[in-house]
Write a protein that holds these residues in place. Structure first.
Motif, short mmCIF file in Angstrom:
data_model
loop_
_atom_site.label_atom_id
_atom_site.label_comp_id
_atom_site.label_asym_id
_atom_site.label_seq_id
_atom_site.Cartn_x
_atom_site.Cartn_y
_atom_site.Cartn_z
N SER A 1 12.40 25.14 57.17
CA SER A 1 11.06 25.23 56.96
C SER A 1 10.41 26.62 57.87
O SER A 1 10.78 26.28 59.02
CB SER A 1 10.26 24.16 57.00
N LEU A 2 9.18 27.43 57.09
CA LEU A 2 8.23 28.17 57.65
C LEU A 2 7.18 28.13 57.82
O LEU A 2 6.53 27.64 57.54
CB LEU A 2 8.61 29.64 57.31
N VAL A 3 6.63 28.28 58.86
CA VAL A 3 5.63 28.17 59.88
C VAL A 3 4.93 29.84 60.58
O VAL A 3 5.27 29.98 60.98
CB VAL A 3 4.80 27.19 60.64
N GLU B 1 -3.25 29.90 54.93
CA GLU B 1 -3.45 28.79 54.14
C GLU B 1 -2.75 28.44 53.03
O GLU B 1 -3.11 27.10 53.09
CB GLU B 1 -4.36 29.58 53.14
N LYS B 2 -1.57 29.20 53.28
CA LYS B 2 -0.52 28.83 51.63
C LYS B 2 0.95 29.26 52.72
O LYS B 2 0.72 29.99 53.27
CB LYS B 2 -0.43 28.99 50.75
N GLN B 3 1.17 28.02 53.38
CA GLN B 3 3.10 28.04 53.98
C GLN B 3 4.06 28.50 53.07
O GLN B 3 4.11 28.15 52.10
CB GLN B 3 2.96 27.34 55.14
N PRO B 4 4.50 29.72 53.29
CA PRO B 4 5.61 29.57 52.18
C PRO B 4 7.02 28.63 53.06
O PRO B 4 7.09 28.14 52.85
CB PRO B 4 6.32 31.08 53.19
N THR B 5 7.92 28.46 51.03
CA THR B 5 8.58 27.49 51.82
C THR B 5 9.81 27.96 50.69
O THR B 5 9.82 29.19 50.19
CB THR B 5 8.99 26.00 50.25
N VAL B 6 11.16 27.92 51.29
CA VAL B 6 12.34 28.63 51.30
C VAL B 6 12.93 28.11 50.43
O VAL B 6 13.95 26.24 51.17
CB VAL B 6 12.80 29.16 52.56
N PRO B 7 14.00 27.87 49.37
CA PRO B 7 14.24 29.27 48.85
C PRO B 7 13.33 29.22 48.04
O PRO B 7 12.59 27.95 47.46
CB PRO B 7 15.84 28.73 49.05
N ASN C 1 14.84 33.48 48.60
CA ASN C 1 15.40 34.22 46.98
C ASN C 1 15.86 32.65 46.30
O ASN C 1 16.76 32.83 47.05
CB ASN C 1 15.17 35.06 46.61
N ALA C 2 15.10 31.91 45.97
CA ALA C 2 16.50 30.99 44.71
C ALA C 2 17.22 31.06 44.69
O ALA C 2 18.79 30.47 44.27
CB ALA C 2 15.38 29.66 44.75
N GLY C 3 17.44 32.25 43.68
CA GLY C 3 18.23 32.97 43.32
C GLY C 3 19.27 33.30 43.64
O GLY C 3 20.28 33.90 43.41
N THR C 4 19.44 33.68 44.42
CA THR C 4 20.68 33.99 46.07
C THR C 4 21.36 33.12 46.68
O THR C 4 21.16 31.76 46.39
CB THR C 4 20.27 34.92 46.46
N ASP C 5 22.21 33.03 47.29
CA ASP C 5 22.98 32.26 48.10
C ASP C 5 22.15 32.40 49.53
O ASP C 5 21.69 32.80 49.48
CB ASP C 5 24.04 33.23 48.84
N SER C 6 21.69 30.50 49.44
CA SER C 6 21.39 29.82 50.22
C SER C 6 21.76 29.94 51.77
O SER C 6 21.21 29.38 52.69
CB SER C 6 21.24 28.05 50.04
N GLU C 7 22.94 30.50 51.89
CA GLU C 7 23.51 31.04 53.09
C GLU C 7 23.19 31.78 53.71
O GLU C 7 23.25 32.92 53.09
CB GLU C 7 25.18 31.02 53.82
#
Length: 153
Positions: A69-71, A80-86, A102-108
């Protein structure tokens, strides 16, 4: 004679309670597994005045982005809006994240690999400006594993 047996029964019951309590506490202690933080990682970052944030895993083991998770903060103020990954696309950010974000790529996320996202100028803030400081805290399973501080160019 009944009076002589009462203390013996009391002692036996007391010993049984102590043994049972000790066994319960021992089982709890042996079953406890503390959360292990990830191996030491080093993440480098770069931020631009158009809101693009790029992070590169410089050192450490590969990371599974699904556990991260990122802050993001700009000059100490959280977005105001924090990113979610992927993710593919998300409110508060422009376009699609790149690399393992990007959720469409390898999560590693492997050493030397870069991941980026762009803050949307119309739906998120505060926006970075030249000279401002962008800080990104990267957490794995709730434990902060890296804090990246960048001066916007």
């Amino acid at each position: 004679m009944a009076r002589a047996i009462s203390p013996v029964i009391g002692v036996v019951l007391l010993v049984a309670c102590v043994v049972l309590l000790s066994a319960t506490v021992g089982a709890m202690v042996l079953g406890y597994e503390p959360t292990q933080p990830a191996a030491a990682v080093a993440i480098d970052g770069e931020a631009t005045a158009d809101g693009e944030i790029t992070l590169t895993l410089d050192h450490g083991d590969s990371l599974d982005v699904r556990d991260l998770s990122l802050v993001v903060e700009v000059d100490g103020e959280p977005l105001e809006k924090q990113p979610t990954v992927p993710a593919y696309s998300q409110s508060g950010f422009s376009g699609f994240p790149a690399g393992p974000f990007n959720a469409g790529t390898d999560s590693e996320w492997t050493r030397g690999e870069s991941a980026s996202l762009t803050i949307a100028s119309t739906t998120n803030g505060p926006l970075p400006e030249a000279g401002s400081t962008v800080t990104v805290r990267v957490s794995e399973n709730g434990i902060v594993i890296a804090t990246v501080e960048m001066t916007v160019r």
